[in-house]
Design an enzyme around this catalytic site. Structure first.
Site, short mmCIF file in Angstrom:
data_model
loop_
_atom_site.label_atom_id
_atom_site.label_comp_id
_atom_site.label_asym_id
_atom_site.label_seq_id
_atom_site.Cartn_x
_atom_site.Cartn_y
_atom_site.Cartn_z
N LYS A 188 10.88 -2.64 -44.93
CA LYS A 188 10.48 -3.95 -44.46
C LYS A 188 9.31 -4.39 -45.34
O LYS A 188 8.23 -3.80 -45.30
CB LYS A 188 10.06 -3.92 -42.99
CG LYS A 188 9.71 -5.33 -42.49
CD LYS A 188 9.04 -5.32 -41.13
CE LYS A 188 8.62 -6.76 -40.78
NZ LYS A 188 7.72 -6.80 -39.61
N GLY A 193 2.19 -11.21 -33.39
CA GLY A 193 1.45 -10.83 -32.20
C GLY A 193 0.92 -11.98 -31.38
O GLY A 193 0.21 -11.75 -30.39
N GLY A 210 6.17 -13.21 -33.14
CA GLY A 210 5.85 -14.34 -32.28
C GLY A 210 6.58 -14.37 -30.96
O GLY A 210 6.14 -15.06 -30.03
N ASN A 263 7.70 -6.26 -31.38
CA ASN A 263 6.80 -5.14 -31.17
C ASN A 263 5.74 -5.45 -30.11
O ASN A 263 5.74 -4.89 -29.02
CB ASN A 263 6.12 -4.74 -32.49
CG ASN A 263 5.19 -3.56 -32.31
OD1 ASN A 263 5.51 -2.60 -31.62
ND2 ASN A 263 4.03 -3.61 -32.93
#
Length: 281
Positions: free
Chosen positions: A122, A183, A210, A231
């Site tokens: 990633k 986040g 988001g 996450n």
């Protein structure tokens, strides 16, 4: 915090009927939800939340594992990598050169943990410390080099349709547009551009960053995204295990809804019951 210890049967995510698997760089996955390993209170909660989500791809910040950053000591050994596909990420890299170097370390880390054929990365190139917005130029430069080195590159980018096309053209395995800042929990703030990216892409589109609620996860999948990466919304929930399960269900529900085809929006009402054959005086 009380952590739910769910039974496997209660948390089983029903596969989408007759749906093709998610395919990234030739590898098949049943789940369309990717998860992360950061921000959890402890490893046990992380393990349970990932299991509850049904996720098969889990991202790990290579630099934080390599340097044993606080909260990351022992992270590489905390999960069963014979069951989960590792997605090393280049979080913390500010330049293309840094990201390329860390991607190479990530590939070696995956090999050491038993995934000899894992060339996934990633790609994150983020010089902006306040808003954590990715550098489009640095990302493209790093992607070009990493593809040449045989990596399956999953680049994290702003929702820029032209950049997404450029990244696909250089050989990226997916494109990962952000829904809103990392986040932030703001949800999908770039829907129009993400729709354009989805419309034009021939590689999987993964909405990343988001998403704060299962309804937002479902909405992203209803737009036609191929997968999601979530996450913070799971790790920082009051009950991460329940939220992981909810996000897994929402991902499946959104995918089903997209494949089903929604009804057209109309300006007037339409009766659900037929008028023919009704009883009249």
């Amino acid at each position: 915090m009380q952590v739910l210890d769910p039974s496997p049967s209660a948390l089983e995510i029903t596969p989408t009927p007759e749906d093709a698997p998610l395919v990234i760089a030739g590898r098949e996955f049943r789940s369309r939800l990717m998860t992360g390993t950061g921000k959890y209170a402890n490893f046990e909660t992380m393990r349970q939340a990932i299991a509850a989500s049904g996720s098969e791809i889990v991202t790990v910040a290579v630099r934080r594992v390599q340097t044993n950053a606080p909260g990351h000591e022992g992270l590489a050994e905390a999960l069963d990598w014979s069951r989960i596909w590792m997605l090393p990420n280049t979080a913390g890299c500010k330049t293309a050169e840094e990201a390329i170097r860390v991607a190479r370390l990530g590939r070696e880390m995956a090999k050491l943990l038993g995934q000899e054929d894992n060339h996934f990365v990633k790609l994150e190139v983020i010089p902006d410390a306040k808003y954590l917005l990715p550098d489009p130029i640095g990302t493209l430069q790093a992607a070009e080099q990493l593809v040449k080195e045989g990596f399956a590159v999953l680049p994290y980018v702003n929702a820029d349709p032209i950049l997404a096309q450029r990244l696909e053209a250089v050989g990226c395995a997916t494109v990962m547009p952000l829904g809103s800042p990392i986040g932030s929990g703001q949800g999908i703030r770039n829907a129009a551009n993400i729709r354009i990216i989805i419309e034009n892409a021939t590689i999987p589109v993964v909405v990343d960053a988001g998403i704060g609620t299962p309804s937002e996860a479902a909405a992203a999948m209803e737009m036609g995204a191929d997968a999601l990466l979530i996450n913070t919304a799971i790790a920082k929930a009051q009950n991460p295990v329940l939220m992981g399960h909810a996000m897994g269900l929402a991902t499946t529900a959104g995918r089903l809804a997209y494949r089903s085809g929604r009804i057209p929006i109309q300006s007037h009402a339409s009766a659900s019951s037929p008028l023919a054959g009704r009883i009249t005086e």
